[in-house]
Design a protein around this motif. Structure first.
Motif, PDB file in Angstrom:
ATOM      1  N   ALA A 157       0.836  -1.207   0.000  1.00 52.45           N
ATOM      2  CA  ALA A 157       0.000   0.000   0.000  1.00 52.45           C
ATOM      3  C   ALA A 157       0.868   1.253   0.000  1.00 52.45           C
ATOM      4  O   ALA A 157       0.564   2.226  -0.699  1.00 52.45           O
ATOM      5  CB  ALA A 157      -0.931  -0.003   1.211  1.00 52.45           C
ATOM      6  N   ARG A 158       1.961   1.234   0.778  1.00 50.91           N
ATOM      7  CA  ARG A 158       2.857   2.398   0.818  1.00 50.91           C
ATOM      8  C   ARG A 158       3.487   2.624  -0.553  1.00 50.91           C
ATOM      9  O   ARG A 158       3.618   3.756  -1.017  1.00 50.91           O
ATOM     10  CB  ARG A 158       3.934   2.183   1.878  1.00 50.91           C
ATOM     11  N   PHE A 159       3.871   1.541  -1.209  1.00 49.02           N
ATOM     12  CA  PHE A 159       4.475   1.627  -2.539  1.00 49.02           C
ATOM     13  C   PHE A 159       3.476   2.246  -3.528  1.00 49.02           C
ATOM     14  O   PHE A 159       3.825   3.146  -4.305  1.00 49.02           O
ATOM     15  CB  PHE A 159       4.887   0.222  -2.992  1.00 49.02           C
ATOM     16  N   LEU A 160       2.226   1.788  -3.486  1.00 49.26           N
ATOM     17  CA  LEU A 160       1.198   2.313  -4.394  1.00 49.26           C
ATOM     18  C   LEU A 160       0.879   3.770  -4.081  1.00 49.26           C
ATOM     19  O   LEU A 160       0.663   4.581  -4.979  1.00 49.26           O
ATOM     20  CB  LEU A 160      -0.076   1.462  -4.291  1.00 49.26           C
ATOM     21  N   GLN A 161       0.839   4.091  -2.778  1.00 50.47           N
ATOM     22  CA  GLN A 161       0.560   5.474  -2.364  1.00 50.47           C
ATOM     23  C   GLN A 161       1.631   6.410  -2.925  1.00 50.47           C
ATOM     24  O   GLN A 161       1.326   7.481  -3.460  1.00 50.47           O
ATOM     25  CB  GLN A 161       0.555   5.553  -0.832  1.00 50.47           C
ATOM     26  N   ARG A 162       2.881   5.986  -2.809  1.00 52.61           N
ATOM     27  CA  ARG A 162       3.982   6.820  -3.297  1.00 52.61           C
ATOM     28  C   ARG A 162       3.982   6.888  -4.819  1.00 52.61           C
ATOM     29  O   ARG A 162       4.221   7.954  -5.389  1.00 52.61           O
ATOM     30  CB  ARG A 162       5.316   6.271  -2.765  1.00 52.61           C
ATOM     31  N   ALA A 163       3.691   5.763  -5.472  1.00 52.23           N
ATOM     32  CA  ALA A 163       3.615   5.756  -6.934  1.00 52.23           C
ATOM     33  C   ALA A 163       2.568   6.750  -7.418  1.00 52.23           C
ATOM     34  O   ALA A 163       2.757   7.449  -8.420  1.00 52.23           O
ATOM     35  CB  ALA A 163       3.278   4.352  -7.442  1.00 52.23           C
ATOM     36  N   GLY A 164       1.464   6.847  -6.673  1.00 54.44           N
ATOM     37  CA  GLY A 164       0.369   7.745  -7.051  1.00 54.44           C
ATOM     38  C   GLY A 164       0.690   9.220  -6.948  1.00 54.44           C
ATOM     39  O   GLY A 164      -0.069  10.072  -7.421  1.00 54.44           O
ATOM     40  N   ARG A 165       1.846   9.550  -6.342  1.00 55.66           N
ATOM     41  CA  ARG A 165       2.257  10.962  -6.285  1.00 55.66           C
ATOM     42  C   ARG A 165       2.638  11.461  -7.681  1.00 55.66           C
ATOM     43  O   ARG A 165       2.656  12.656  -7.927  1.00 55.66           O
ATOM     44  CB  ARG A 165       3.473  11.147  -5.372  1.00 55.66           C
ATOM     45  N   SER A 166       2.991  10.520  -8.594  1.00 52.57           N
ATOM     46  CA  SER A 166       3.321  10.947  -9.963  1.00 52.57           C
ATOM     47  C   SER A 166       2.112  10.737 -10.868  1.00 52.57           C
ATOM     48  O   SER A 166       1.225   9.943 -10.552  1.00 52.57           O
ATOM     49  CB  SER A 166       4.522  10.150 -10.499  1.00 52.57           C
ATOM     50  N   GLY A 167       2.084  11.433 -11.994  1.00 54.72           N
ATOM     51  CA  GLY A 167       0.939  11.328 -12.907  1.00 54.72           C
ATOM     52  C   GLY A 167      -0.350  11.633 -12.183  1.00 54.72           C
ATOM     53  O   GLY A 167      -1.354  10.942 -12.322  1.00 54.72           O
ATOM     54  N   HIS A 168      -0.328  12.714 -11.393  1.00 58.12           N
ATOM     55  CA  HIS A 168      -1.414  13.029 -10.460  1.00 58.12           C
ATOM     56  C   HIS A 168      -2.562  13.745 -11.169  1.00 58.12           C
ATOM     57  O   HIS A 168      -3.091  14.744 -10.679  1.00 58.12           O
ATOM     58  CB  HIS A 168      -0.838  13.898  -9.330  1.00 58.12           C
TER      59      HIS A 168
END
Length: 816
Positions: free
Chosen positions: A342-353
């Motif tokens: 979940a942390r990995f996905l949360q951080r990934a979601g900071r890009s292409g926002h």
């Protein structure tokens, strides 16, 4: 239909998403619910336009508004972060400005001046964007019920983030009171995807709720790439890669507009920032750093500069994990294991926002074995494996604080509040007798503190319990909240010489007489005195190796499952991932020297070296679980044979090291790894009492037993610990059934030792085939764990060159 939204979206040239329309429809029908949608697709607007349509378009509410004298609070929007509160404020304020609405929105956080708060009380805005603590501060003021009685909406943002903490309990309690003040209250949560989304909704809305779940049927495009080194180290150690991949990381940064470089610890972020600036001076002025130890002013400047596109990259920690909208960020880099899916996905979601943009995340392993997590993360994401958030239950410290909050405010009827809190998930199992114990602690100090007037806090006035002392009321308002900080302990010789600081949770596991490695020395613990560990040099050859920064930050159970699954890929004949193919020489070496476990196998190695007799076990369950399992095994072995061990661990396995030989065979290993009597062996093999004593400090602070100081004049940690330790001893001796004392032990087993997860690890291992091998030299799996203890033993010498020499010997490139 939502005419207000239609106008605004038309003006922006946008089309609303289906999930936004669904949310507007549900809100218009008076429903509560939980909204789950990917980052960057407009979750805020999905709820905000529902709120506005209710305010301006609901006929029943319009009639009610006409009867009200002056503006009343209509919406409470609760977020876990001040920065996120500001973000929501900007977005909603822009809508009111664009449409020229008279719907007033204001912020109320710890940064809000007292004068502004006073104005908000006298003349409330229609919407207040705030934090859990600020809601409780309002409940702790006179006239709180009147202030909230016209409230129509409560929106809890990033509910998944609050759920697994005591701040989530603050939300549960606040909602129980607000629902009682206004039974028609509509409650909405905004949550990222978690493994227990239905439970999260039930905890927010209450059992038997009739709320809706709105899930966006949108798949965010995600590109995950593992950054590989040019050559593979067959005998890796923690951190041997990392900075060596700096040039590759900078190449990625240069390919994108703006990049967030996530690290797991503050010290790691400082190291990366310094290395980038030193080796690439052209980044001066366009590279920034962001973590929790920096001042608000610096963090706000970084956030604003990201908004304005002035920065090329930011090195950061979890301080930028949550949903603050950084539009210019094009790429995310994760340094080291993210520890959770979940942390990995949360951080990934900071890009292409933004809608339909691709999120790019590059995973940078810090040692060779961590490369396998690139494969594991891709598997977890493709199979939608994501962690659950485990809610707190029976948090009596938060309940005592809450009851005092109500007493400082309007006062409360004990029976009424008991029935309200029984409706929450946290306190649904609380008995009438336990509630009476809580009340007794507040009224006269309970069984053991009744002789002290300071603990006679509540008095009954006209049927309501109140706090009449102005001094006590002021102290309480300053102490509201459930955020506690980590504590470092000073390590000192009897002579007073200071050696350095170490994490409190590590020291709390030790008993007097235990030996540990620190500052390149073997030290024996003499005593723990407040926040000082008093030690003396030891000549014993065994000792425990401290867990360092981020030591409590272990891989999640679900990531552990994904890593173990990756081992099934190793044995495939074809279709192997890029990561598994790259690691092939390491796995081949491991298989040649010892064995290579499958997904349903446990590898155990017994190795004799000049450093002693090593037992290596590889459950792949995370560092914290391994520390506990290792201590249970050491205790069980010690009962069978008089022997002492040093313990070292990493995310993949652990080591028991003894200077003297000990017998080991398959039957004995099976016996040692038995899932029976784990709780008793934890209690006997680990200093649980000292751990509970340390845990109690935070509980005592939240419950109000210990005052933590005035703003700018916080009480020193050692005084807090001394005061809390005194209460702990009193309760142990004279009030062993005290609820706060019981809670301290429960939290140690549940959260610090993760007993449930340890038990599941033992249960799982009992179903696995055990591969017991006797290698004649260190193996690729063993070397990283061994290096953990090796590094600490030689911290004042050139441990890295020593380790490099040892590695070359293992590879046969240097004579032993």
């Amino acid at each position: 239909m939502n005419p207000i939204a239609d106008v605004w979206f038309f003006n922006q040239g946008w089309q609303p998403h289906k999930f936004q329309k669904k949310t507007w429809s549900a809100v218009s029908k008076g429903k509560s619910g939980l909204l789950n949608a990917p980052t960057g697709f407009g979750k805020t607007f999905a709820l905000w336009f529902g709120v506005l349509q209710h305010y301006y378009g609901d006929k029943r509410f319009l009639k009610q508004r006409e009867r009200l004298k002056g503006p009343k609070l209509h919406t409470l929007w609760i977020t876990p972060l001040r920065a996120l509160s500001k973000e929501i404020y900007k977005a909603t304020q822009a809508v009111s400005a664009d449409l020229e609405l008279d719907y007033r929105i204001e912020l109320r956080t710890g940064d809000t001046p007292v004068s502004a708060r006073q104005k908000q009380r006298k003349s409330p805005p229609q919407a207040l964007i705030t934090t859990p603590e600020s809601v409780h501060l309002i409940l702790a003021s006179k006239g709180a019920a009147d202030y909230f009685k016209n409230l129509e909406f409560v929106i809890v943002d990033e509910w998944h983030e609050l759920l697994g903490s005591k701040r989530g309990v603050l939300i549960e309690l606040a909602l129980s009171r607000l629902k009682a003040i206004n039974p028609n209250l509509k409650i909405w949560g905004v949550s990222a995807t978690i493994g227990n989304l239905d439970e999260a909704q039930e905890i927010l809305l209450g059992k038997g709720h009739e709320g809706v779940m709105v899930k966006a049927d949108i798949q965010k495009k995600l590109v995950i790439e593992t950054v590989m080194p040019d050559s593979l180290e067959k005998f890796p150690w923690a951190g041997h890669l990392g900075i060596k991949l700096l040039d590759k990381v900078v190449d990625i940064v240069n390919r994108f507009g703006t990049t967030l470089i996530f690290t797991n610890t503050r010290s790691q972020s400082e190291i990366w920032y310094q290395h980038i600036i030193n080796q690439y001076p052209e980044f001066a002025g366009v590279l920034a750093i962001h973590h929790g130890s920096l001042s608000d002013e610096i963090r706000q400047w970084v956030e604003q500069s990201l908004h304005e596109g002035k920065l090329k990259a930011v090195v950061c920690t979890s301080s930028l994990d949550l949903g603050v909208d950084f539009r210019p960020v094009d790429c995310v880099i994760q340094i080291g294991s993210p520890k959770g899916i979940a942390r990995f996905l949360q951080r990934a979601g900071r890009s292409g926002h933004r809608p339909y943009e691709t999120s790019y995340i590059y995973y940078v392993p810090t040692n060779s074995l961590e490369i396998i997590e690139g494969d594991s993360l891709k598997y977890a994401v493709s199979h939608q494996i994501v962690e659950q958030r485990i809610p707190y239950i029976r948090s009596f410290d938060v309940l005592l604080q809450y009851l005092t909050t109500l007493a400082v405010g309007d006062g409360f009827d004990a029976e009424v509040i008991f029935q309200e809190i029984k409706q929450t998930h946290c306190y649904e199992s609380i008995s009438n007798e336990e509630f009476k114990q809580c009340m007794a602690m507040l009224i006269h100090g309970g069984n053991s503190l009744s002789a002290y007037p300071d603990f006679h806090r509540l008095v009954k006035v006209d049927g309501l319990y109140k706090v009449e002392s102005r001094k006590l009321a002021m102290r309480h308002r300053l102490s509201i909240g459930a955020i506690v900080s980590d504590v470092m302990m000073r390590v000192k010789f009897m002579s007073g010489k200071y050696l350095g600081s170490i994490e409190e949770y590590f020291i709390s596991r030790l008993k007097a007489g235990d030996v540990f490695w620190f500052s390149g020395r073997q030290l024996e613990l003499i005593q723990v005195r407040n926040l000082e560990a008093v030690v003396k040099p030891s000549s014993r050859k065994t000792g425990v190796v401290p867990s360092w920064m981020g030591g409590r930050f272990s891989i999640s159970p679900d990531l552990g499952i994904a890593i173990r699954h990756s081992f099934s890929h190793i044995h495939k004949k074809s279709g192997k991932s890029r990561e598994i193919r790259f690691l092939h020489p390491l796995f081949k070496e491991q298989e040649k020297r010892s064995g290579l476990p499958k997904e349903d196998e446990l590898l155990v190695e017994y190795i004799h070296t000049r450093y002693g007799y090593h037992l290596f076990v590889y459950p792949f369950d995370g560092k914290l679980v391994h520390e506990g399992v290792a201590q249970v095994l050491a205790y069980r072995l010690g009962k069978l044979q008089p022997i002492s061990f040093s313990i070292a661990s990493n995310e993949y396995g652990f080591e028991l090291l003894s200077p003297t030989p000990f017998s080991i065979d398959l039957d004995l290993i099976t016996q040692l790894l038995s899932p029976a009597h784990v709780h008793q062996d934890i209690s006997a093999g680990i200093n649980v009492q000292e751990m509970a004593r340390r845990r109690f400090r935070d509980i005592a602070g939240i419950a109000g037993l210990v005052f933590q100081g005035y703003p700018g004049r916080q009480m020193k940690g050692k005084h807090l610990q001394a005061n809390a330790g005194l209460f702990f001893s009193v309760f142990e001796d004279y009030d062993p059934h005290n609820l706060l004392l019981r809670q301290a032990y429960d939290e140690v087993f549940d959260f610090q030792l993760e007993e449930g997860r340890m038990q599941r690890a033992f249960d799982r291992i009992s179903t696995h085939k055990i591969l017991l091998t006797f290698p004649n030299r260190m193996t690729p799996f063993a070397f990283p764990i061994f290096s953990e203890s090796f590094r600490e033993k030689y911290s004042n010498e050139d441990w890295q060159s020593r380790l490099e020499k040892l590695k070359l010997q293992l590879e046969g490139k240097l004579d032993s």
